[in-house]
Design a protein around this motif. Structure first.
Motif, PDB file in Angstrom:
ATOM      1  N   THR A  25     -20.313  -5.307  33.783  1.00 21.72           N
ATOM      2  CA  THR A  25     -20.206  -6.511  34.597  1.00 21.72           C
ATOM      3  C   THR A  25     -19.159  -7.423  33.985  1.00 21.72           C
ATOM      4  N   GLU A  26     -18.170  -7.750  34.794  1.00 26.00           N
ATOM      5  CA  GLU A  26     -17.119  -8.652  34.328  1.00 26.00           C
ATOM      6  C   GLU A  26     -17.572 -10.092  34.534  1.00 26.00           C
ATOM      7  N   VAL A  27     -17.037 -10.994  33.719  1.00 24.74           N
ATOM      8  CA  VAL A  27     -17.487 -12.382  33.701  1.00 24.74           C
ATOM      9  C   VAL A  27     -16.322 -13.319  33.979  1.00 24.74           C
ATOM     10  N   LYS A  28     -16.579 -14.258  34.863  1.00 28.29           N
ATOM     11  CA  LYS A  28     -15.581 -15.267  35.213  1.00 28.29           C
ATOM     12  C   LYS A  28     -15.829 -16.578  34.473  1.00 28.29           C
ATOM     13  N   GLU A  29     -17.104 -16.938  34.333  1.00 26.59           N
ATOM     14  CA  GLU A  29     -17.433 -18.260  33.810  1.00 26.59           C
ATOM     15  C   GLU A  29     -18.798 -18.235  33.128  1.00 26.59           C
ATOM     16  N   VAL A  30     -18.927 -19.059  32.100  1.00 29.97           N
ATOM     17  CA  VAL A  30     -20.207 -19.230  31.410  1.00 29.97           C
ATOM     18  C   VAL A  30     -20.479 -20.720  31.323  1.00 29.97           C
ATOM     19  N   GLU A  31     -21.681 -21.094  31.733  1.00 28.08           N
ATOM     20  CA  GLU A  31     -22.067 -22.508  31.723  1.00 28.08           C
ATOM     21  C   GLU A  31     -23.476 -22.616  31.138  1.00 28.08           C
ATOM     22  N   VAL A  32     -23.652 -23.530  30.189  1.00 33.41           N
ATOM     23  CA  VAL A  32     -24.963 -23.764  29.584  1.00 33.41           C
ATOM     24  C   VAL A  32     -25.270 -25.240  29.710  1.00 33.41           C
ATOM     25  N   SER A  33     -26.494 -25.546  30.161  1.00 34.70           N
ATOM     26  CA  SER A  33     -26.872 -26.949  30.304  1.00 34.70           C
ATOM     27  C   SER A  33     -28.222 -27.219  29.656  1.00 34.70           C
ATOM     28  N   ILE A  34     -28.356 -28.450  29.208  1.00 33.78           N
ATOM     29  CA  ILE A  34     -29.611 -28.934  28.641  1.00 33.78           C
ATOM     30  C   ILE A  34     -29.601 -30.448  28.785  1.00 33.78           C
ATOM     31  N   ASP A  35     -30.744 -31.011  29.083  1.00 32.08           N
ATOM     32  CA  ASP A  35     -30.880 -32.460  29.168  1.00 32.08           C
ATOM     33  C   ASP A  35     -31.496 -32.944  27.863  1.00 32.08           C
ATOM     34  N   LEU A  36     -30.634 -33.310  26.910  1.00 32.86           N
ATOM     35  CA  LEU A  36     -31.130 -33.730  25.602  1.00 32.86           C
ATOM     36  C   LEU A  36     -31.989 -34.986  25.688  1.00 32.86           C
ATOM     37  N   ASN A  37     -31.778 -35.813  26.716  1.00 37.87           N
ATOM     38  CA  ASN A  37     -32.601 -37.013  26.876  1.00 37.87           C
ATOM     39  C   ASN A  37     -34.051 -36.658  27.212  1.00 37.87           C
ATOM     40  N   ALA A  38     -34.266 -35.453  27.727  1.00 42.65           N
ATOM     41  CA  ALA A  38     -35.626 -35.033  28.083  1.00 42.65           C
ATOM     42  C   ALA A  38     -36.429 -34.569  26.872  1.00 42.65           C
ATOM     43  N   ILE A  39     -35.755 -34.395  25.747  1.00 42.05           N
ATOM     44  CA  ILE A  39     -36.461 -34.000  24.526  1.00 42.05           C
ATOM     45  C   ILE A  39     -37.005 -35.269  23.883  1.00 42.05           C
ATOM     46  N   ASN A  40     -38.309 -35.394  23.893  1.00 47.91           N
ATOM     47  CA  ASN A  40     -38.946 -36.605  23.390  1.00 47.91           C
ATOM     48  C   ASN A  40     -39.022 -36.672  21.872  1.00 47.91           C
ATOM     49  N   VAL A  72     -18.650 -12.443  37.381  1.00 48.84           N
ATOM     50  CA  VAL A  72     -19.830 -13.257  37.670  1.00 48.84           C
ATOM     51  C   VAL A  72     -19.780 -14.571  36.906  1.00 48.84           C
ATOM     52  N   LYS A  73     -20.580 -15.492  37.373  1.00 49.23           N
ATOM     53  CA  LYS A  73     -20.791 -16.744  36.660  1.00 49.23           C
ATOM     54  C   LYS A  73     -22.165 -16.648  36.000  1.00 49.23           C
ATOM     55  N   ILE A  74     -22.212 -16.918  34.706  1.00 54.40           N
ATOM     56  CA  ILE A  74     -23.471 -16.948  33.974  1.00 54.40           C
ATOM     57  C   ILE A  74     -23.825 -18.415  33.758  1.00 54.40           C
ATOM     58  N   SER A  75     -24.976 -18.823  34.281  1.00 51.35           N
ATOM     59  CA  SER A  75     -25.458 -20.194  34.081  1.00 51.35           C
ATOM     60  C   SER A  75     -26.778 -20.128  33.322  1.00 51.35           C
ATOM     61  N   VAL A  76     -26.885 -20.921  32.274  1.00 51.83           N
ATOM     62  CA  VAL A  76     -28.110 -20.969  31.484  1.00 51.83           C
ATOM     63  C   VAL A  76     -28.583 -22.415  31.444  1.00 51.83           C
ATOM     64  N   ASP A  77     -29.845 -22.623  31.786  1.00 51.80           N
ATOM     65  CA  ASP A  77     -30.456 -23.949  31.690  1.00 51.80           C
ATOM     66  C   ASP A  77     -31.557 -23.851  30.644  1.00 51.80           C
ATOM     67  N   ILE A  78     -31.328 -24.480  29.498  1.00 49.93           N
ATOM     68  CA  ILE A  78     -32.302 -24.445  28.413  1.00 49.93           C
ATOM     69  C   ILE A  78     -33.493 -25.313  28.775  1.00 49.93           C
ATOM     70  N   ASN A  79     -34.682 -24.796  28.533  1.00 51.79           N
ATOM     71  CA  ASN A  79     -35.917 -25.509  28.834  1.00 51.79           C
ATOM     72  C   ASN A  79     -36.189 -26.527  27.725  1.00 51.79           C
TER      73      ASN A  79
END
Length: 160
Positions: A25-40, A72-79
């Motif tokens: 699988t070839e990759v076009k884009e990688v995106e990782v997100s996290i809302d650090l403000n949500a970490i209490n 493909v676009k790989i998107s990761v949303d850290i919990n």
């Protein structure tokens, strides 16, 4: 082995050798997100402050040989909640985990879509040779790097 069977066997080998290798699988884009403000937990937010960019770079480092504009676009949303809970309640470092939702999407290939939750635990990690686990803590740079590398490895493994 009869001549016919032997000839068929050689033909099958030739066809197998001539066929292209399994497609990756070839990759076009990688995106990782996290809302650090949500970490209490401020300590957890400090330790994991660069996780988005570090995880993105770890994934990119594993797919540099398969970059393509039609990939493909790989998107990761850290919990964030799991990250903070793992930081606060780990009875020991081996009990800690990193959890995120991974989304694979493609603008050009309708078969390249998937979403899954990925959880990696420190107990699954391979530490660098010479690491003294008796002094290793959840705030340790070795712990952090190991968890990032393990998560990135699992994301790329699931691509194919």
């Amino acid at each position: 082995m009869s001549r016919f069977t032997f000839a068929a066997f050689l033909s099958a080998l030739a066809l197998g050798a001539a066929s292209p290798a399994l497609a990756v699988t070839e990759v076009k884009e990688v995106e990782v997100s996290i809302d650090l403000n949500a970490i209490n937990n401020p300590q957890a937010a400090t330790v994991w402050g660069n996780i988005a960019s570090d995880l993105q770079m770890a994934i990119i480092g594993r797919v540099t040989d398969r970059v393509d504009e039609d990939g493909v676009k790989i998107s990761v949303d850290i919990n964030e909640v799991e990250l903070a809970n793992s930081f606060q309640s780990a009875m020991g470092i081996a009990d800690s985990k990193l959890v995120g939702r991974v989304n694979i999407s493609s603008e050009t290939d309708n078969t390249k879509f998937s979403t899954y939750d990925l959880e990696v635990g420190f107990d699954q990690a391979y530490l660098p040779v010479g690491t003294d686990i008796t002094v290793l803590t959840i705030e340790s740079p070795v712990y952090y790097a190991t968890m990032i590398e393990l998560f990135a490895e699992r994301v790329v493994e699931k691509l194919d």
